[in-house]
Design a protein around this motif. Sequence first.
Motif, PDB file in Angstrom:
ATOM      1  N   TRP A  14      25.222  50.918  61.530  1.00  0.00           N
ATOM      2  CA  TRP A  14      24.516  49.668  61.818  1.00  0.00           C
ATOM      3  C   TRP A  14      23.923  49.071  60.548  1.00  0.00           C
ATOM      4  O   TRP A  14      24.065  47.876  60.296  1.00  0.00           O
ATOM      5  N   GLN A  36      26.800  47.841  58.022  1.00  0.00           N
ATOM      6  CA  GLN A  36      27.556  46.693  58.532  1.00  0.00           C
ATOM      7  C   GLN A  36      26.668  45.463  58.717  1.00  0.00           C
ATOM      8  O   GLN A  36      27.092  44.335  58.455  1.00  0.00           O
ATOM      9  N   THR A  37      25.434  45.692  59.126  1.00  0.00           N
ATOM     10  CA  THR A  37      24.503  44.579  59.243  1.00  0.00           C
ATOM     11  C   THR A  37      24.230  43.958  57.880  1.00  0.00           C
ATOM     12  O   THR A  37      24.166  42.729  57.742  1.00  0.00           O
ATOM     13  N   SER A  38      24.088  44.782  56.867  1.00  0.00           N
ATOM     14  CA  SER A  38      23.834  44.269  55.512  1.00  0.00           C
ATOM     15  C   SER A  38      24.964  43.377  55.042  1.00  0.00           C
ATOM     16  O   SER A  38      24.736  42.298  54.469  1.00  0.00           O
ATOM     17  N   SER A  47      22.316  41.279  65.144  1.00  0.00           N
ATOM     18  CA  SER A  47      21.124  41.605  64.352  1.00  0.00           C
ATOM     19  C   SER A  47      21.225  40.995  62.964  1.00  0.00           C
ATOM     20  O   SER A  47      20.205  40.590  62.378  1.00  0.00           O
ATOM     21  N   ALA A  48      22.446  40.884  62.423  1.00  0.00           N
ATOM     22  CA  ALA A  48      22.621  40.244  61.121  1.00  0.00           C
ATOM     23  C   ALA A  48      22.241  38.783  61.185  1.00  0.00           C
ATOM     24  O   ALA A  48      21.661  38.228  60.236  1.00  0.00           O
ATOM     25  N   VAL A  92      24.834  40.132  57.076  1.00  0.00           N
ATOM     26  CA  VAL A  92      23.718  39.274  56.645  1.00  0.00           C
ATOM     27  C   VAL A  92      24.146  38.451  55.437  1.00  0.00           C
ATOM     28  O   VAL A  92      23.878  37.244  55.359  1.00  0.00           O
ATOM     29  N   ALA A 140      25.644  44.887  65.361  1.00  0.00           N
ATOM     30  CA  ALA A 140      25.509  44.579  63.937  1.00  0.00           C
ATOM     31  C   ALA A 140      25.561  43.077  63.671  1.00  0.00           C
ATOM     32  O   ALA A 140      24.761  42.548  62.903  1.00  0.00           O
ATOM     33  N   ASP A 141      26.497  42.378  64.316  1.00  0.00           N
ATOM     34  CA  ASP A 141      26.638  40.951  64.039  1.00  0.00           C
ATOM     35  C   ASP A 141      25.431  40.168  64.535  1.00  0.00           C
ATOM     36  O   ASP A 141      24.912  39.309  63.819  1.00  0.00           O
TER      37      ASP A 141
END
Length: 278
Positions: free
Chosen positions: A26, A29-31, A126-127, A34, A123-124
Amino acid sequence: MRVNTELAAIRPDEIVALPERSFAAWFRQTSVLVGRQLLVAFRDPATVIQVVIFPALTLLMFKVVLGDVVSKATGHDSVYGTVPLVLLTSTMFGSGVAAIRLVIERGSGLLSRLYVLPINRIADFSARVLSESLRALLTSIVLVGAGFTIGFRFTQGIGPAIGLFAVAVMYATAFAMLTLATAVISRPGLPLVAYIGLLTTFMMFFNSGFSPIDGYPGWLQPIVANQPMTPAIEVMRSLAQGGPIAADLIKVIVWTVVIMVLSAYPALRGYRRAAVGA
């Protein structure tokens, strides 16, 4: 060719696949996502104009047109109300743009393509929320810089100055959750821009940034005093100029928690439905 050669040199046993539901997956991939959201936002001239240039010009116009009138009527420099007001308004307009972009990507099928990839399921989304938080921080710094040209100053030291930006980011995160949740639970074709714009405009004109609360009609004062923008503006004013903080900060925290909690489940469920085309 060089990239292909480097990839070919990597042995399969050197590739470590992270479990999709792990925190490490998470976070990584979130980073990445973002970064994608920020690049898309700041490469779009219309977005930059709406969330940076237009608020900065609005701030200057408030000072020129209303600054002296408000200062004489209240006995306080109007800039300490209008700068927080414009900061918060910029975050709301930015969240509206992000929500519209989400609707467009939903219609284009991008959400579905992201959803079937072997990445963390949240992930997408939250990004998108975190990118709004970072964008709010960056634009707030720019707008405070514009505020300095019309007399805005931090008179309480570095700690309260950092606190002012923290309040702006907190507000932006909660509002982003709300608008993105609205985007994914709304049926395609709904005039989302109009609804978000109406809410933003209403909140923009009925808060303590323009006028003290007691300057509004008596029946309207409780609404103005307790809508989310007013305590945030008052906290930011106190952090910059000095004054009581605790009561309004508690209201800001309560509003943030309530909005995020109420938005979280509809947002995640709506994102899944939007991604799978349900």
